[in-house]
Scaffold this active site. Structure first.
Site, short mmCIF file in Angstrom:
data_model
loop_
_atom_site.label_atom_id
_atom_site.label_comp_id
_atom_site.label_asym_id
_atom_site.label_seq_id
_atom_site.Cartn_x
_atom_site.Cartn_y
_atom_site.Cartn_z
CD GLU A 141 -3.11 -1.01 2.13
OE1 GLU A 141 -3.01 -0.17 3.04
OE2 GLU A 141 -4.07 -1.80 2.05
CD GLU A 185 -4.13 -5.89 2.76
OE1 GLU A 185 -5.02 -5.20 3.31
OE2 GLU A 185 -2.92 -5.68 2.88
#
Length: 500
Positions: A174, A293
């Protein structure tokens, strides 16, 4: 209005072979995922390595083939060397990502041992937040080089004579988000991926690399992030990651169940971006996707704000999932199958205690309990194998606040190993729906099993373990079609022996 749903399939019309890694999961040094989840030496079920055997048995039921580790936000401040060697010499560190105390009693070697016990392969993430190229190439050497070098011989000294041979590597986490330690611009990250991938492949040319895409579809940099990262690193990576969590803070069932439409658009958008960069670069290489995710996440957020910082294994992100969450998770899983031609890796986030299908208790029985989302994920991970079939659907839609939503989500897969056609269906309507499956270029033989997850209040959770799969009885099978009555707000699976 009487709602009917029809799914028509032809065994000669296929989306793609399904990569089993699409049903992977994720474990992070966060909350009670590792400590009191995987690893709890003092627990009554702990084995010689300190691993909870009750958890191992629960994870085996999900047949997760790939597990991402050690993060997540955690990895962007993590030094993997803290988690190797004698446990009494491992340092306790501050984990800045989750403001917790990290004892490092569980590390790389423990994770690899645990993966072997649950029959899963690792997806190893490297720290590109506070560390970088040196971190990555040394870790690959430690894990994958046979012997005769500093890092490979240190691995052998630490008890692993043979290389781990880890093939899938996540290059950072991320990095598009300012919440990330070491957050970078797309250009900075893309350049770092290029240099990191180069070094990793010089050590082991066989590794498969996952670059960070957007951490959610709504991020302000979505689109430009992917394009810039791939401009810098298209030739260096194999997969681009996508992360997406959904919430229902508004308590709007129709809108919430419609979020699978957004999930589908997100995947479609990222595929288009990847292919646009491919065309511009005149490349023959195809970048596939790692949805590493995905889940529902929102129930625990207010409680998380009250947690005291700098404790060990705090109760963070412990969402207790309800019935409507299971329905959306089922629809998201169906969406992954619809994109099996490009989505090759998926990680339900996470696996134990932290936004997870499996929950543990430190004492008392049952010591492990299954959340509502356990059931649809367990069925897709076990039976969503083989070939995803192209589908023609005839089903009306409803208009939610944001989306035009089909009343049913459905897909069929054909498994040549078992000679079964398996159909997954979510009924999003508050009424029964007659469902018809039509088959071409093959014949149905006999019903193997038909189950439903239905009849619960949308806000019911499963702490008392009262939720369960039940038979789907109102069903008939002929040579070329199946008819079934789907209960209101239900997850359904039908398995039929098929003659090709």
């Amino acid at each position: 209005m009487i709602i009917k749903s029809t799914l028509s399939i032809d065994l000669n019309e296929q989306i793609s072979k399904i990569d089993p890694r699409i049903w992977g999961s994720f474990t992070e040094h966060l909350g009670r995922c590792i400590y009191e989840g995987i690893y709890q030496p003092e627990h009554k079920t702990a084995d010689e390595d300190g691993f909870r055997q009750d958890v191992i048995e629960a994870v085996k039921k999900l047949h997760v083939p790939l597990i991402r580790y050690p993060g997540g936000n955690f990895v962007s401040g993590y030094n993997w060397q803290d988690g190797i060697g004698p446990k009494d010499q491992r340092p306790t560190r501050l984990d800045l990502a989750w403001r917790s105390m990290e004892t490092n009693q569980f590390g790389l070697h423990e994770f690899m041992k645990w993966c072997a016990k649950v029959n899963a392969k690792p997806d190893m993430a490297v720290n590109l937040g506070t560390r970088g190229v040196d971190e990555a190439r040394n870790l690959v050497e430690y894990c994958n080089f046979p012997k005769g070098t500093y890092w490979s011989d240190l691995r052998r000294k630490n008890g692993a004579e043979e290389p781990f041979n880890i093939k899938v590597w996540s290059v950072g986490n991320e990095m598009d988000g300012d919440w990330q330690i070491g957050h970078k611009t797309a250009h900075e990250y893309g350049r770092l991926v290029h240099e990191t991938a180069k070094a990793m492949r010089l050590v082991d040319p066989s590794v498969e690399l996952v670059a960070c895409g957007s951490s959610n579809h709504q991020n302000t940099t979505f689109g430009t992030w992917e394009e810039t990262v791939l401009d810098n690193a298209y030739a260096d990576v194999d997969y681009l990651s996508l992360h997406q969590y959904y919430d229902n803070f508004d308590d709007n069932l129709e809108e919430f169940l419609g979020k699978s439409v957004d999930f589908d658009r997100f995947i479609t958008d990222v595929v288009a971006i990847c292919d646009a960069v491919k065309a511009r670069k005149h490349s023959d290489k195809q970048i596939n996707l790692a949805l590493d995710e995905w889940n529902v996440w929102y129930h625990s957020m207010e409680d998380d704000k009250k947690q005291k910082p700098w404790t060990k294994a705090p109760h963070l992100l412990e969402d207790h999932y309800n019935f409507e969450d299971a329905l959306l998770v089922g629809s998201l899983a169906i969406t992954l199958l619809k994109h099996a031609d490009r989505v090759k890796i998926g990680c339900l986030a996470q696996l134990i205690n932290v936004i997870a299908p499996i929950m543990t208790k430190t004492s008392g029985d049952p010591s492990v309990w299954y959340q509502s989302i356990f059931y649809p994920f367990m069925q897709v991970s076990n039976y969503g194998q083989g070939i995803a079939l192209a589908q023609k659907t005839d089903v009306p839609t409803y208009k939610s606040k944001t989306y035009e939503v089909p009343y049913t989500d459905s897909i069929a897969v054909y498994n040549p190993k078992t000679h079964e056609t398996v159909v997954f269906i979510v009924n999003k309507a508050k009424d029964k729906i007659p469902f018809t499956l039509n088959l071409a270029n093959a014949q149905f033989d006999s019903l193997v099993a038909a189950t439903q997850f239905a009849g619960y209040d949308i806000h019911q959770t499963n702490e008392d373990q009262s939720m369960k799969l039940t038979p789907l009885n109102n069903l008939t099978v002929s040579k070329d079609h199946v008819n079934a009555d789907l209960e209101p707000l239900s997850w359904n699976m039908i398995r039929i022996k098929t003659e090709v």
